[in-house]
Design a protein around this motif. Structure first.
Motif, PDB file in Angstrom:
ATOM      1  N   GLY A   1      46.760  43.631  49.634  1.00 49.88           N
ATOM      2  CA  GLY A   1      46.777  44.623  48.565  1.00 49.88           C
ATOM      3  C   GLY A   1      47.520  44.187  47.325  1.00 49.88           C
ATOM      4  O   GLY A   1      47.497  44.889  46.313  1.00 49.88           O
ATOM      5  N   SER A   2      48.173  43.022  47.366  1.00 52.13           N
ATOM      6  CA  SER A   2      48.958  42.602  46.199  1.00 52.13           C
ATOM      7  C   SER A   2      48.080  42.161  45.036  1.00 52.13           C
ATOM      8  O   SER A   2      48.462  42.298  43.879  1.00 52.13           O
ATOM      9  CB  SER A   2      49.923  41.480  46.579  1.00 52.13           C
ATOM     10  N   HIS A   3      46.897  41.605  45.331  1.00 57.17           N
ATOM     11  CA  HIS A   3      45.987  41.133  44.284  1.00 57.17           C
ATOM     12  C   HIS A   3      44.555  41.486  44.695  1.00 57.17           C
ATOM     13  O   HIS A   3      43.743  40.610  45.008  1.00 57.17           O
ATOM     14  CB  HIS A   3      46.128  39.619  44.081  1.00 57.17           C
ATOM     15  N   PRO A   4      44.224  42.764  44.672  1.00 60.23           N
ATOM     16  CA  PRO A   4      42.931  43.197  45.218  1.00 60.23           C
ATOM     17  C   PRO A   4      41.723  42.810  44.376  1.00 60.23           C
ATOM     18  O   PRO A   4      40.594  42.863  44.868  1.00 60.23           O
ATOM     19  CB  PRO A   4      43.079  44.719  45.282  1.00 60.23           C
ATOM     20  N   ASN A   5      41.944  42.405  43.130  1.00 64.29           N
ATOM     21  CA  ASN A   5      40.822  42.111  42.226  1.00 64.29           C
ATOM     22  C   ASN A   5      40.776  40.658  41.796  1.00 64.29           C
ATOM     23  O   ASN A   5      40.196  40.329  40.754  1.00 64.29           O
ATOM     24  CB  ASN A   5      40.898  43.019  40.997  1.00 64.29           C
TER      25      ASN A   5
ATOM     26  N   ALA B   1      61.618  32.492  47.238  1.00 66.02           N
ATOM     27  CA  ALA B   1      60.801  31.654  46.360  1.00 66.02           C
ATOM     28  C   ALA B   1      59.562  31.117  47.062  1.00 66.02           C
ATOM     29  O   ALA B   1      58.556  30.808  46.406  1.00 66.02           O
ATOM     30  CB  ALA B   1      61.638  30.497  45.820  1.00 66.02           C
ATOM     31  N   ALA B   2      59.609  31.005  48.388  1.00 63.36           N
ATOM     32  CA  ALA B   2      58.439  30.529  49.133  1.00 63.36           C
ATOM     33  C   ALA B   2      57.258  31.481  48.994  1.00 63.36           C
ATOM     34  O   ALA B   2      56.110  31.065  49.142  1.00 63.36           O
ATOM     35  CB  ALA B   2      58.795  30.349  50.602  1.00 63.36           C
ATOM     36  N   HIS B   3      57.527  32.728  48.689  1.00 62.80           N
ATOM     37  CA  HIS B   3      56.461  33.714  48.476  1.00 62.80           C
ATOM     38  C   HIS B   3      55.959  33.591  47.032  1.00 62.80           C
ATOM     39  O   HIS B   3      56.103  34.496  46.213  1.00 62.80           O
ATOM     40  CB  HIS B   3      56.980  35.119  48.771  1.00 62.80           C
ATOM     41  N   ARG B   4      55.345  32.468  46.741  1.00 64.61           N
ATOM     42  CA  ARG B   4      54.966  32.147  45.361  1.00 64.61           C
ATOM     43  C   ARG B   4      53.928  33.114  44.794  1.00 64.61           C
ATOM     44  O   ARG B   4      53.915  33.389  43.597  1.00 64.61           O
ATOM     45  CB  ARG B   4      54.448  30.705  45.296  1.00 64.61           C
ATOM     46  N   SER B   5      53.062  33.630  45.626  1.00 64.97           N
ATOM     47  CA  SER B   5      52.058  34.578  45.141  1.00 64.97           C
ATOM     48  C   SER B   5      52.680  35.880  44.659  1.00 64.97           C
ATOM     49  O   SER B   5      52.075  36.626  43.884  1.00 64.97           O
ATOM     50  CB  SER B   5      51.029  34.872  46.230  1.00 64.97           C
TER      51      SER B   5
ATOM     52  N   ASP C   1      44.041  38.304  38.284  1.00 64.40           N
ATOM     53  CA  ASP C   1      44.015  39.731  38.591  1.00 64.40           C
ATOM     54  C   ASP C   1      45.022  40.420  37.678  1.00 64.40           C
ATOM     55  O   ASP C   1      46.225  40.421  37.954  1.00 64.40           O
ATOM     56  CB  ASP C   1      44.368  39.983  40.060  1.00 64.40           C
ATOM     57  N   PRO C   2      44.558  41.013  36.570  1.00 67.41           N
ATOM     58  CA  PRO C   2      45.493  41.623  35.605  1.00 67.41           C
ATOM     59  C   PRO C   2      46.380  42.692  36.225  1.00 67.41           C
ATOM     60  O   PRO C   2      47.496  42.931  35.749  1.00 67.41           O
ATOM     61  CB  PRO C   2      44.556  42.225  34.550  1.00 67.41           C
ATOM     62  N   GLY C   3      45.901  43.336  37.275  1.00 66.67           N
ATOM     63  CA  GLY C   3      46.707  44.370  37.914  1.00 66.67           C
ATOM     64  C   GLY C   3      47.459  43.873  39.127  1.00 66.67           C
ATOM     65  O   GLY C   3      48.033  44.679  39.874  1.00 66.67           O
ATOM     66  N   GLY C   4      47.484  42.555  39.315  1.00 65.17           N
ATOM     67  CA  GLY C   4      48.143  42.001  40.488  1.00 65.17           C
ATOM     68  C   GLY C   4      49.639  42.249  40.497  1.00 65.17           C
ATOM     69  O   GLY C   4      50.271  42.397  39.450  1.00 65.17           O
ATOM     70  N   PHE C   5      50.194  42.269  41.697  1.00 60.97           N
ATOM     71  CA  PHE C   5      51.613  42.561  41.866  1.00 60.97           C
ATOM     72  C   PHE C   5      52.458  41.313  41.669  1.00 60.97           C
ATOM     73  O   PHE C   5      52.056  40.199  42.041  1.00 60.97           O
ATOM     74  CB  PHE C   5      51.861  43.111  43.276  1.00 60.97           C
TER      75      PHE C   5
ATOM     76  N   ASP D   1      57.065  59.812  49.591  1.00 69.14           N
ATOM     77  CA  ASP D   1      55.943  59.792  48.654  1.00 69.14           C
ATOM     78  C   ASP D   1      55.566  58.356  48.384  1.00 69.14           C
ATOM     79  O   ASP D   1      56.279  57.650  47.674  1.00 69.14           O
ATOM     80  CB  ASP D   1      56.371  60.487  47.337  1.00 69.14           C
ATOM     81  N   PRO D   2      54.455  57.837  48.963  1.00 68.40           N
ATOM     82  CA  PRO D   2      54.142  56.430  48.910  1.00 68.40           C
ATOM     83  C   PRO D   2      53.449  56.019  47.606  1.00 68.40           C
ATOM     84  O   PRO D   2      52.253  56.191  47.456  1.00 68.40           O
ATOM     85  CB  PRO D   2      53.195  56.249  50.099  1.00 68.40           C
ATOM     86  N   GLU D   3      54.213  55.464  46.676  1.00 74.28           N
ATOM     87  CA  GLU D   3      53.613  55.153  45.395  1.00 74.28           C
ATOM     88  C   GLU D   3      53.917  53.762  44.865  1.00 74.28           C
ATOM     89  O   GLU D   3      53.447  53.413  43.793  1.00 74.28           O
ATOM     90  CB  GLU D   3      54.066  56.170  44.333  1.00 74.28           C
ATOM     91  N   VAL D   4      54.734  52.957  45.543  1.00 74.04           N
ATOM     92  CA  VAL D   4      55.150  51.676  44.989  1.00 74.04           C
ATOM     93  C   VAL D   4      54.229  50.565  45.462  1.00 74.04           C
ATOM     94  O   VAL D   4      53.720  50.594  46.574  1.00 74.04           O
ATOM     95  CB  VAL D   4      56.613  51.387  45.376  1.00 74.04           C
ATOM     96  N   GLU D   5      54.016  49.546  44.630  1.00 76.09           N
ATOM     97  CA  GLU D   5      53.155  48.425  44.973  1.00 76.09           C
ATOM     98  C   GLU D   5      53.698  47.634  46.143  1.00 76.09           C
ATOM     99  O   GLU D   5      54.897  47.662  46.411  1.00 76.09           O
ATOM    100  CB  GLU D   5      53.017  47.506  43.763  1.00 76.09           C
ATOM    101  N   PRO D   6      52.830  46.869  46.850  1.00 70.82           N
ATOM    102  CA  PRO D   6      53.301  46.099  47.999  1.00 70.82           C
ATOM    103  C   PRO D   6      54.126  44.917  47.587  1.00 70.82           C
ATOM    104  O   PRO D   6      54.027  44.437  46.473  1.00 70.82           O
ATOM    105  CB  PRO D   6      52.000  45.640  48.659  1.00 70.82           C
TER     106      PRO D   6
END
Length: 257
Positions: free
Chosen positions: A65-69, A206-210, A219-223, A252-257
Protein backbone atom coordinates in the motif's frame (compact mmCIF):
# COMPACT_ATOMS: atom_id res chain seq x y z
CA UNK A 1 -5.91 10.52 29.42
CA UNK A 2 -5.15 12.84 26.50
CA UNK A 3 -2.64 11.64 23.91
CA UNK A 4 -0.22 14.50 24.55
CA UNK A 5 -0.12 13.78 28.30
CA UNK A 6 0.07 10.02 27.72
CA UNK A 7 3.02 10.28 25.34
CA UNK A 8 4.82 12.75 27.59
CA UNK A 9 4.39 10.31 30.46
CA UNK A 10 5.61 7.47 28.24
CA UNK A 11 8.78 9.43 27.50
CA UNK A 12 9.37 9.64 31.25
CA UNK A 13 8.88 5.96 32.03
CA UNK A 14 11.71 4.40 34.03
CA UNK A 15 14.65 2.89 32.19
CA UNK A 16 14.74 -0.88 32.70
CA UNK A 17 17.01 -3.71 31.70
CA UNK A 18 16.01 -5.87 28.74
CA UNK A 19 15.34 -8.83 31.01
CA UNK A 20 12.94 -6.74 33.07
CA UNK A 21 10.89 -6.26 29.90
CA UNK A 22 11.18 -9.72 28.39
CA UNK A 23 11.39 -12.05 31.33
CA UNK A 24 13.42 -15.28 31.27
CA UNK A 25 12.71 -16.38 27.68
CA UNK A 26 12.85 -15.04 24.15
CA UNK A 27 10.68 -12.49 22.39
CA UNK A 28 8.60 -11.87 19.30
CA UNK A 29 8.32 -8.50 17.56
CA UNK A 30 5.13 -8.04 15.53
CA UNK A 31 5.37 -5.36 12.83
CA UNK A 32 2.29 -4.29 10.85
CA UNK A 33 4.42 -3.20 7.88
CA UNK A 34 8.00 -3.70 6.80
CA UNK A 35 9.90 -0.86 8.59
CA UNK A 36 7.81 -0.66 11.79
CA UNK A 37 10.18 -3.14 13.43
CA UNK A 38 13.20 -0.92 12.73
CA UNK A 39 11.51 2.31 13.79
CA UNK A 40 9.93 1.13 17.02
CA UNK A 41 12.02 -1.87 18.06
CA UNK A 42 15.37 -1.64 16.26
CA UNK A 43 17.28 -1.10 19.46
CA UNK A 44 15.33 -3.81 21.26
CA UNK A 45 16.09 -6.34 18.54
CA UNK A 46 19.77 -5.37 18.43
CA UNK A 47 20.15 -5.58 22.21
CA UNK A 48 18.36 -8.92 22.36
CA UNK A 49 20.48 -10.38 19.56
CA UNK A 50 23.68 -9.06 21.15
CA UNK A 51 22.76 -10.78 24.40
CA UNK A 52 21.93 -14.07 22.75
CA UNK A 53 18.18 -14.03 23.31
CA UNK A 54 15.95 -15.98 20.95
CA UNK A 55 14.24 -13.38 18.74
CA UNK A 56 11.55 -13.73 16.09
CA UNK A 57 10.15 -11.03 13.82
CA UNK A 58 6.68 -11.41 12.31
CA UNK A 59 5.74 -8.89 9.61
CA UNK A 60 1.98 -8.85 9.21
CA UNK A 61 1.13 -7.03 5.96
CA UNK A 62 2.63 -7.25 2.48
CA UNK A 63 3.46 -3.53 2.48
CA UNK A 64 2.22 -2.90 -1.05
CA UNK A 65 0.00 0.00 0.00
CA UNK A 66 2.96 2.37 0.19
CA UNK A 67 3.11 2.91 -3.60
CA UNK A 68 -0.16 1.61 -5.04
CA UNK A 69 0.12 3.49 -8.35
CA UNK A 70 3.73 2.80 -9.31
CA UNK A 71 4.06 1.38 -12.86
CA UNK A 72 7.63 0.25 -12.15
CA UNK A 73 6.70 -1.53 -8.90
CA UNK A 74 3.43 -3.43 -9.28
CA UNK A 75 2.25 -5.21 -6.12
CA UNK A 76 4.28 -8.41 -6.40
CA UNK A 77 7.52 -6.60 -7.18
CA UNK A 78 6.91 -4.06 -4.41
CA UNK A 79 6.17 -6.83 -1.94
CA UNK A 80 9.41 -8.61 -2.84
CA UNK A 81 11.36 -5.36 -2.52
CA UNK A 82 9.93 -4.54 0.88
CA UNK A 83 10.63 -8.03 2.17
CA UNK A 84 14.22 -7.83 0.91
CA UNK A 85 14.59 -4.48 2.66
CA UNK A 86 13.28 -6.01 5.88
CA UNK A 87 15.78 -8.85 5.72
CA UNK A 88 18.58 -6.32 5.18
CA UNK A 89 17.32 -4.33 8.17
CA UNK A 90 17.21 -7.49 10.27
CA UNK A 91 20.81 -8.29 9.34
CA UNK A 92 21.86 -4.80 10.40
CA UNK A 93 20.31 -5.50 13.80
CA UNK A 94 21.92 -8.93 14.13
CA UNK A 95 18.85 -11.02 13.31
CA UNK A 96 19.17 -13.89 10.83
CA UNK A 97 16.70 -14.11 7.94
CA UNK A 98 15.56 -17.54 9.11
CA UNK A 99 13.98 -15.86 12.14
CA UNK A 100 11.84 -13.45 10.08
CA UNK A 101 8.36 -14.47 8.94
CA UNK A 102 6.14 -12.59 6.47
CA UNK A 103 2.40 -13.20 6.79
CA UNK A 104 1.60 -11.21 3.61
CA UNK A 105 -1.82 -10.01 4.71
CA UNK A 106 -3.19 -7.19 2.52
CA UNK A 107 -1.76 -3.78 3.36
CA UNK A 108 -4.49 -1.45 4.67
CA UNK A 109 -6.83 -4.43 5.05
CA UNK A 110 -5.24 -6.50 7.83
CA UNK A 111 -8.12 -8.26 9.61
CA UNK A 112 -8.59 -8.15 13.36
CA UNK A 113 -11.19 -10.92 13.45
CA UNK A 114 -12.29 -13.87 11.36
CA UNK A 115 -10.45 -16.85 9.88
CA UNK A 116 -7.50 -14.88 8.44
CA UNK A 117 -6.97 -13.13 11.78
CA UNK A 118 -7.11 -16.43 13.64
CA UNK A 119 -4.52 -17.90 11.25
CA UNK A 120 -2.27 -14.87 11.77
CA UNK A 121 -2.59 -15.19 15.54
CA UNK A 122 -1.67 -18.86 15.21
CA UNK A 123 1.46 -17.87 13.27
CA UNK A 124 2.48 -15.33 15.90
CA UNK A 125 1.87 -17.87 18.66
CA UNK A 126 3.92 -20.46 16.75
CA UNK A 127 6.83 -18.01 16.50
CA UNK A 128 6.55 -17.41 20.25
CA UNK A 129 6.62 -21.12 21.04
CA UNK A 130 9.54 -21.68 18.67
CA UNK A 131 11.58 -18.99 20.39
CA UNK A 132 10.47 -19.80 23.92
CA UNK A 133 9.12 -16.26 24.07
CA UNK A 134 7.99 -14.77 27.34
CA UNK A 135 7.16 -11.41 25.74
CA UNK A 136 5.47 -10.06 22.62
CA UNK A 137 5.99 -6.55 21.25
CA UNK A 138 3.48 -4.95 18.87
CA UNK A 139 2.48 -1.48 17.76
CA UNK A 140 0.29 0.59 20.06
CA UNK A 141 -3.43 -0.01 19.57
CA UNK A 142 -3.99 3.77 19.43
CA UNK A 143 -1.62 4.28 16.51
CA UNK A 144 -3.88 5.99 13.95
CA UNK A 145 -3.52 3.36 11.24
CA UNK A 146 -5.92 0.48 10.63
CA UNK A 147 -3.15 -2.11 10.22
CA UNK A 148 -1.50 -1.06 13.47
CA UNK A 149 -4.80 -1.39 15.30
CA UNK A 150 -5.40 -4.79 13.71
CA UNK A 151 -1.88 -6.01 14.52
CA UNK A 152 -2.41 -5.08 18.16
CA UNK A 153 -5.57 -7.19 18.09
CA UNK A 154 -3.68 -10.10 16.50
CA UNK A 155 -1.05 -9.95 19.23
CA UNK A 156 -3.77 -10.09 21.88
CA UNK A 157 -5.27 -13.13 20.15
CA UNK A 158 -1.84 -14.75 20.07
CA UNK A 159 -1.25 -14.08 23.75
CA UNK A 160 -4.56 -15.76 24.57
CA UNK A 161 -3.15 -18.90 22.93
CA UNK A 162 0.09 -18.72 24.90
CA UNK A 163 -0.88 -18.19 28.51
CA UNK A 164 1.14 -15.88 30.79
CA UNK A 165 3.20 -14.05 28.18
CA UNK A 166 3.96 -10.34 28.55
CA UNK A 167 2.61 -7.97 25.91
CA UNK A 168 4.18 -4.58 25.24
CA UNK A 169 3.15 -1.86 22.81
CA UNK A 170 5.48 0.49 20.94
CA UNK A 171 4.05 3.73 19.50
CA UNK A 172 4.87 4.51 15.86
CA UNK A 173 2.15 6.69 14.34
CA UNK A 174 0.79 7.46 17.79
CA UNK A 175 3.11 10.45 17.84
CA UNK A 176 0.90 11.97 15.12
CA UNK A 177 -2.31 11.74 17.14
CA UNK A 178 -4.18 15.01 17.78
CA UNK A 179 -3.11 16.10 21.27
CA UNK A 180 -6.61 15.95 22.71
CA UNK A 181 -7.34 12.38 21.65
CA UNK A 182 -8.45 10.25 24.59
CA UNK A 183 -6.30 7.11 24.85
CA UNK A 184 -7.15 5.65 28.24
CA UNK A 185 -5.24 5.37 31.52
CA UNK A 186 -1.72 6.65 32.15
CA UNK A 187 0.99 4.42 30.70
CA UNK A 188 2.76 1.69 32.61
CA UNK A 189 5.90 0.19 31.22
CA UNK A 190 9.51 1.12 30.66
CA UNK A 191 12.10 2.64 28.38
CA UNK A 192 15.02 0.63 27.06
CA UNK A 193 18.38 2.38 26.68
CA UNK A 194 19.64 1.77 23.13
CA UNK A 195 22.42 4.34 22.64
CA UNK A 196 24.94 1.59 21.92
CA UNK A 197 22.75 0.32 19.09
CA UNK A 198 21.87 3.61 17.39
CA UNK A 199 24.28 3.04 14.46
CA UNK A 200 22.69 -0.37 13.82
CA UNK A 201 19.21 1.08 14.16
CA UNK A 202 19.99 3.88 11.71
CA UNK A 203 21.32 1.31 9.26
CA UNK A 204 18.17 -0.77 9.68
CA UNK A 205 15.87 2.19 9.03
CA UNK A 206 17.97 3.22 6.03
CA UNK A 207 17.70 -0.31 4.63
CA UNK A 208 14.04 0.44 3.94
CA UNK A 209 15.03 2.51 0.92
CA UNK A 210 11.59 2.41 -0.68
CA UNK A 211 10.24 4.21 2.39
CA UNK A 212 13.10 6.62 3.14
CA UNK A 213 14.36 7.72 -0.30
CA UNK A 214 13.07 8.52 -3.77
CA UNK A 215 13.81 5.00 -4.96
CA UNK A 216 10.28 4.66 -6.33
CA UNK A 217 9.78 7.89 -8.23
CA UNK A 218 6.79 7.11 -10.45
CA UNK A 219 3.95 7.26 -7.92
CA UNK A 220 3.16 10.91 -7.05
CA UNK A 221 1.06 9.77 -4.11
CA UNK A 222 3.60 7.27 -2.85
CA UNK A 223 4.53 7.17 0.81
CA UNK A 224 7.83 8.39 2.20
CA UNK A 225 8.95 8.72 5.80
CA UNK A 226 9.61 12.36 6.64
CA UNK A 227 13.01 13.22 8.15
CA UNK A 228 11.28 14.48 11.30
CA UNK A 229 9.57 11.13 11.71
CA UNK A 230 12.86 9.26 11.31
CA UNK A 231 14.50 11.62 13.79
CA UNK A 232 11.76 10.86 16.32
CA UNK A 233 13.06 7.27 16.46
CA UNK A 234 16.74 8.16 16.60
CA UNK A 235 16.55 8.77 20.35
CA UNK A 236 18.78 6.87 22.82
CA UNK A 237 15.81 4.95 24.19
CA UNK A 238 12.74 3.06 23.00
CA UNK A 239 9.36 3.11 24.73
CA UNK A 240 7.38 0.00 25.62
CA UNK A 241 3.96 0.29 27.23
CA UNK A 242 2.48 -2.63 29.14
CA UNK A 243 -0.75 -3.89 27.58
CA UNK A 244 -3.44 -5.03 29.97
CA UNK A 245 -5.19 -8.24 28.88
CA UNK A 246 -8.50 -6.40 29.02
CA UNK A 247 -7.44 -3.53 26.74
CA UNK A 248 -9.58 -2.86 23.69
CA UNK A 249 -8.88 -0.12 21.16
CA UNK A 250 -10.97 2.46 19.37
CA UNK A 251 -8.85 3.99 16.65
CA UNK A 252 -9.49 6.20 13.63
CA UNK A 253 -7.30 4.64 10.90
CA UNK A 254 -6.11 7.44 8.66
CA UNK A 255 -2.30 7.46 8.47
CA UNK A 256 -0.28 6.12 5.52
CA UNK A 257 1.62 2.82 5.87
Amino acid sequence: MRADAFLAAAEALPVRDLRDLVGPGGLVVVAPHPDDESLGCGGLIAEACARGLSVRLVVVSDGVGSHPNSPSHPPERLRDLREAETLAAARALGLDAVHVRFLRLPDRFVPSAGPAAEAAADAIAAAARESGATALFVTWAHDPHCDHEASAALARLARARLGPVRLHAYPVWGWALPPGTEVGPAPRGARLAIAAHLPAKRAAVAAHRSQTTGLIADDPGGFRLEPAMIARFAQPFEIFVEVDPEVESEVDPEVEP
